[in-house]
Scaffold this motif. Sequence first.
Motif, PDB file in Angstrom:
ATOM      1  N   VAL A  49       0.855  -1.195   0.000  1.00  0.00           N
ATOM      2  CA  VAL A  49       0.000   0.000   0.000  1.00  0.00           C
ATOM      3  C   VAL A  49       0.895   1.251   0.000  1.00  0.00           C
ATOM      4  N   ASN A  50       0.560   2.191  -0.879  1.00  0.00           N
ATOM      5  CA  ASN A  50       1.344   3.447  -0.943  1.00  0.00           C
ATOM      6  C   ASN A  50       0.997   4.379   0.226  1.00  0.00           C
ATOM      7  N   VAL A  51       2.033   4.956   0.813  1.00  0.00           N
ATOM      8  CA  VAL A  51       1.817   5.880   1.933  1.00  0.00           C
ATOM      9  C   VAL A  51       2.537   7.197   1.630  1.00  0.00           C
ATOM     10  N   LEU A 110       4.407  -1.457   3.220  1.00  0.00           N
ATOM     11  CA  LEU A 110       4.058  -0.042   2.993  1.00  0.00           C
ATOM     12  C   LEU A 110       5.119   0.573   2.105  1.00  0.00           C
ATOM     13  N   GLU A 111       4.663   1.269   1.065  1.00  0.00           N
ATOM     14  CA  GLU A 111       5.599   1.892   0.127  1.00  0.00           C
ATOM     15  C   GLU A 111       5.729   3.379   0.453  1.00  0.00           C
ATOM     16  N   VAL A 112       6.960   3.787   0.735  1.00  0.00           N
ATOM     17  CA  VAL A 112       7.177   5.231   0.972  1.00  0.00           C
ATOM     18  C   VAL A 112       8.194   5.730  -0.046  1.00  0.00           C
ATOM     19  N   ALA A 126      11.744  -4.010 -10.155  1.00  0.00           N
ATOM     20  CA  ALA A 126      11.776  -3.113 -11.319  1.00  0.00           C
ATOM     21  C   ALA A 126      10.333  -2.776 -11.654  1.00  0.00           C
ATOM     22  N   GLU A 127      10.041  -1.471 -11.714  1.00  0.00           N
ATOM     23  CA  GLU A 127       8.665  -1.028 -11.959  1.00  0.00           C
ATOM     24  C   GLU A 127       8.457  -0.767 -13.448  1.00  0.00           C
ATOM     25  N   GLY A 128       7.223  -0.949 -13.891  1.00  0.00           N
ATOM     26  CA  GLY A 128       6.833  -0.534 -15.242  1.00  0.00           C
ATOM     27  C   GLY A 128       7.440  -1.356 -16.364  1.00  0.00           C
TER      28      GLY A 128
HETATM   29 CA    CA Z   1       4.003   2.514  -5.370  1.00  0.00          CA
END
Ligand code: CA
Length: 765
Positions: free
Chosen positions: A598-600, A630-632, A718-720
């Motif tokens: 979850v993005n925070v 948790l993604e910060v 790796a995103e995207g």
């Molecule tokens: Ca994110």
Amino acid sequence: MTGLGTIADDAQYRVLEAQFRAADSVALLRHVMNLLGLIFVWAVFAHCCSPILLAGWSVALIGTIMLGLWLDRNRRLSANVGLTARDLRRHGMGGLALGLSWAGCMMIVAHAGETEELVALWTLVSCIMVCSAISYAATPLAATAFLLPCIGGLFAMFGDGLQLPLHALATSYALSLLAGCFIYARTFAHQHSSTAQLAEKSEVVSLLLREYEEGGSDWLWQTDTMRRINGASKRFAETLGLPPEQLEGVPLVQILAGSAWGSGRFAAGLHSLADHLKRRESFSNLVLPVEVAGKTRWWELSASPRYDDNGAFLGFRGVASDVTVQRESADKIAQLARFDPLTGLPNRSHLREVLDQAVTAAGARRPGCAFLMVDLDRFKSVNDTLGHQIGDKLLSEVARRLSKACRGQEFCGRIGGDEFAVVVPSALDNHAIAQLADSIIAILSASYQIDGHILYIGASIGSALSPVDGRDSEALIRSADLALYRAKDDGGGVHYAYEPQLHAKAEERRLLELALRAALEKDQMHVLYQPVVQADSGRVVGFEALARWTHPELGPISPAKFVPVAEEARLIAPIGEWVLRTACTEALNWPDDVRIAVNVSAEQLSHPSFVATVVSALAQSGLDARRLELEVTESVFMNEDAGALRVLDQLLGLGIQLSLDDFGTGYSSLGYLSRTRFTTIKIDRSFVVGASKDVAESLAIIRAVVTLADSLGMATTAEGVETEAELAMVLALGCKKVQGFYFGRPMSADDAGALFLAAPERLIA
Ligand code: CA
Ligand code: C2E
Ligand code: CA
């Protein structure tokens, strides 16, 4: 005062004194007249009257005169004790005795004489009566006491019925004299009583004035018709440090002008004073500088012209007081009200005044005046980590540098916090403004050395130019503010000039914010889940929860657009909490080893109840804390907020995993990585794209991050990743996990759950 009552007050006493003064002044005339009368009686009536009677009468008259003299003398002797109404009555007795004497004379002569003698007698008596009436005019009691027996004598004189008309004439003559006496006495008493009151008043006034001057801080002054000082008071002279004689006859304006008298360069207040004096006008509270012993003092003067009873101008009389202290503190207050006490720069309201003037002066001129808003970048982090003292010193140094940069016609000030502004009264063009802004950014971005610390901050500037960007100050400030917002949004350190689109954007943002406030309540939001897979096996190891907002009219709105708005409008906490609770609940439907990320936002993390919210979401859903990630982003470290680090530690303590999102896009300091135990570092899509295009920098960054993460025992995601080529490349670079459209777009909870039912081990590829 008739003498029949008592003396009630001081004014009456003064009238009494005046009455006796008047009576005494003519007493001699009365005595002489009486003696002449006596001689006349002997000369004219001796032939027809009995010498014995005449002699007896003469003795009585002389006795009466003596009695009068004696009474007057006694009264004068006892005058120091004080006059009373009894003195008036005694004086009346003298009058009565005299009146009786003459009545006696009338009886004797009337009895013995013929018509010829009677005519002579009447002539004598009327003379005596007039003379006595005059001498007793101020004392009506004595006048009455004298005239009444005389009227009685007239009866004897004209007692014969044949002489009735003559008798009536003589009696009315005597009564008229009596009435005249009363009228005169009344006027006399009235006049003296008002004079007495006036004297009393002026005595009181002068007493008060004396007290006023001795006791108070004020003093009196007076000028003659030629505006020269006249009768300089002691205090006046003392205040000027000169002897009173030296002031006498010198023009008031000359005294007040001091050394400026020669040069003629007078203060405005002095000009005004001179005008009033010349025009003979009253003035009050005129404040002007006065030179006293070489120093400037401030005096306040009030005065009015004086006139005598005939209306002739006599000069001015007034008061003066030294108001230097009050004036200095008023100046200080005015200074405080207009200047920022920390930096000494003009404050917001002062700056606003200057801008108002500049806008008015520029009018429709193109270009008119410019307004630049300067905002410091990263100031908050200095303030939070090193304390307010250093923060304050930094602001003072910024102010100093800004003043230096604004040496020309530019006017700079501090409008609050770490915001400054510059007014350029007549701007040349956009280019010149951009040059000024760039030079300010450069000068403020150079390193600062404060208390042994070397500090780096930056500055962002938004500018607006009149009349195009705003016809009045209000509009100009708003435009500059929008441009500044844009500069900040761009990461800071830059200058943006206002452009009309900014206004449209701001308006759009405002409407978005308004709609966003109601989004949760109106059930316009939902969460999508994007799979995160193991790079080598392709197994789904988790999902990232991504918020979605579908506005009934605007349609789907990207989180890239609404999340920043929510962060600024402080709406991210309720939205984030809702996503967290929804995602935790959803994750329970997945296999136990599948995590939910979850993005925070940084804003959420600084919320005091954030940890409690997370605990509550876990408890409510029953999700194992180890399954929650948790993604910060690096921005949580930007504020150098020790609180954020503590919160992250508390979360780790709960068994929650942390990942560092969008690594490489922000401030990219590897130092962050050693501060917190992140489970995963997420490499931003831009590097993935770069690396797949063989951009050396992107490749180097991914390699460095992977090496570092490996050595710190962290995983990399790796995103995207969209293509097979990209996947192959990130695999080759050693990324452990992959997320991207290649493996799956963000999907509904149902679709996410279905993945495990269809192919529990592998996904799509
Ligand atoms: Ca994110
Ligand atoms: P993010 O955390 O970096 O999320 C990943 C974003 O990349 C998502 O965009 C996702 O749809 C997109 N993405 C994933 N794979 C690909 C791909 O292969 N190609 C491309 N072009 N894009 C891909 P999304 O959903 O628009 O979210 C944007 C950002 O909004 C997120 O970036 C995140 O920072 C933020 N956000 C989303 N949901 C939340 C939330 O619930 N709370 C907070 N605080 N922020 C959120
Ligand atoms: Ca990301």
